[in-house]
Design an enzyme around this catalytic site. Sequence first.
Site, PDB file in Angstrom:
ATOM      1  N   ASP A  87       0.798  -1.286  -0.107  1.00  0.00           N
ATOM      2  CA  ASP A  87       0.115  -0.005  -0.127  1.00  0.00           C
ATOM      3  C   ASP A  87       0.945   1.159   0.026  1.00  0.00           C
ATOM      4  O   ASP A  87       1.805   1.209   0.681  1.00  0.00           O
ATOM      5  CB  ASP A  87      -1.024  -0.136   1.364  1.00  0.00           C
ATOM      6  CG  ASP A  87      -1.968   1.289   1.174  1.00  0.00           C
ATOM      7  OD1 ASP A  87      -3.031   0.939   0.633  1.00  0.00           O
ATOM      8  OD2 ASP A  87      -1.739   2.067   1.748  1.00  0.00           O
ATOM      9  N   ASN A  89      -2.723  13.235  -3.547  1.00  0.00           N
ATOM     10  CA  ASN A  89      -3.988  13.787  -4.235  1.00  0.00           C
ATOM     11  C   ASN A  89      -4.585  15.317  -3.545  1.00  0.00           C
ATOM     12  O   ASN A  89      -4.683  16.024  -4.479  1.00  0.00           O
ATOM     13  CB  ASN A  89      -4.947  12.717  -3.743  1.00  0.00           C
ATOM     14  CG  ASN A  89      -5.184  11.718  -5.031  1.00  0.00           C
ATOM     15  OD1 ASN A  89      -4.684  11.616  -5.953  1.00  0.00           O
ATOM     16  ND2 ASN A  89      -5.613  10.266  -4.421  1.00  0.00           N
ATOM     17  N   HIS A  95      -5.936  15.265  -8.305  1.00  0.00           N
ATOM     18  CA  HIS A  95      -6.222  13.856  -8.812  1.00  0.00           C
ATOM     19  C   HIS A  95      -5.331  13.363  -9.832  1.00  0.00           C
ATOM     20  O   HIS A  95      -4.795  12.156  -9.929  1.00  0.00           O
ATOM     21  CB  HIS A  95      -7.409  13.482  -8.954  1.00  0.00           C
ATOM     22  CG  HIS A  95      -8.334  13.253  -7.443  1.00  0.00           C
ATOM     23  ND1 HIS A  95      -8.365  11.968  -6.905  1.00  0.00           N
ATOM     24  CD2 HIS A  95      -9.184  14.148  -7.005  1.00  0.00           C
ATOM     25  CE1 HIS A  95      -9.027  12.435  -5.793  1.00  0.00           C
ATOM     26  NE2 HIS A  95      -9.623  13.458  -5.843  1.00  0.00           N
ATOM     27  N   GLU A 151      -4.777   2.461  -3.969  1.00  0.00           N
ATOM     28  CA  GLU A 151      -3.254   2.524  -3.861  1.00  0.00           C
ATOM     29  C   GLU A 151      -2.575   1.381  -3.358  1.00  0.00           C
ATOM     30  O   GLU A 151      -1.727   1.189  -3.026  1.00  0.00           O
ATOM     31  CB  GLU A 151      -2.814   3.941  -3.450  1.00  0.00           C
ATOM     32  CG  GLU A 151      -3.304   3.780  -1.931  1.00  0.00           C
ATOM     33  CD  GLU A 151      -4.360   4.429  -1.499  1.00  0.00           C
ATOM     34  OE1 GLU A 151      -5.513   4.716  -2.432  1.00  0.00           O
ATOM     35  OE2 GLU A 151      -4.743   5.163  -0.553  1.00  0.00           O
TER      36      GLU A 151
END
Lengths: 269, 126
Positions: A145, A153, A158, A188
């Site tokens: 992760d 972000n 984005h 992610e």
Amino acid sequence: MTGGPRHYIDEAGLHALIGHLLADPAHQDNPLRTPLNDLFKHSESQRERLERLVRISDGYHSISHRQTLSLTEQYDKQLRRLEKLARISDRYQNSLRELSEALRDSALHDSLTGLDNRRSLMERLREETERAIRKGTPYGLAILDVDRFKSINDQFGHEAGDKALCAISEAIQRSLREYDVCGRWGGEEFLVLLPETSIESAMQVVERIRTGMEQVQLRFSEDDTARVTASFGLTRYRLGESFSDTINRADAGLLKAKMEGRNRVVVAA
Amino acid sequence: MNDLNIASSQSTPGIESDTNAGILRMHGDSYPENSFEFFDPIIQWIEDYLRLRSEALHLELRLVYMNTSSVKAMMDIFDMLEDAHGRGRAVSVAWYYDPRNERVLDLADEFREDCSFPFDIAAAPQ
């Protein structure tokens, strides 16, 4: 009969001469006159018959010749049509085949990164699990992760987040061996499947991914650059368990890696 | 003569004819289960139009996918137009394709190969 030059007679001249002799009153009483007259008539009718025969025969010949020509023409035309039909039909078939390949591709790949998507990963996990059981050689499984991805972000937007995911997926792929599988598991989160791999070798590969990612410099504009790290949970399939058990174990390792300070690999054995 | 008005389905194209304007429109995919049955009234309409009317005939096509027997039916139709053209009739075809699907351009071009009457192929958003 012996050979020799064939004697061609002057037919018209002979015809005229005999006609003339038969008509001459001086030969009226010649005993040859009557049989000659009969022979003359017979020869005439034979000549006419022969001419008629040749005329009819020539006619048939030319009809059959015309028919052959028109049949050949029709045959060639049909052949050309058939070839055209096959050509067009093949093209349609090809475009359908390509369409179905494109559909299959989009059904199994993540549209952003081009990696295997979750559906495809599930399929690979099923296959690898079967193979592990059959051959007795378990696979390694890592879930990673991206650390603090939300801040990318939030800070850069984005679009920057999407660019970052692409750069990260490329970095992961660079560190893999040829037969390793990597896919996008969620937002992610990435999943790495290492077929027939010991936990030590798996650890080496995953560490290579982790340090590889540290090298990635994300550049969103002239001034906006960022670096990313990721946390990893690594485990190995245990013969007999379902692969969702393996995933859960890797997930637990990932959680531990996050809690222990991120940018690290935790083996959940 | 009666006009055709066949709604398109998943496997058959939509067909509309306008006898007074001399226009026949065909659009969509064509892979009917029985191509001969499907195309028969279309070929019949064209035959009737060419026999009973003396005005021009224009085909407006927006065909996308076709199976082999539909390709054959379209070749038959273009042959009819070619014959009519040879007899001095005004016939024309306009084939519109979606610019996102350039393959249709190549296919329409294959169809056009033996046609000497006006046959336009043009990109048009569907």
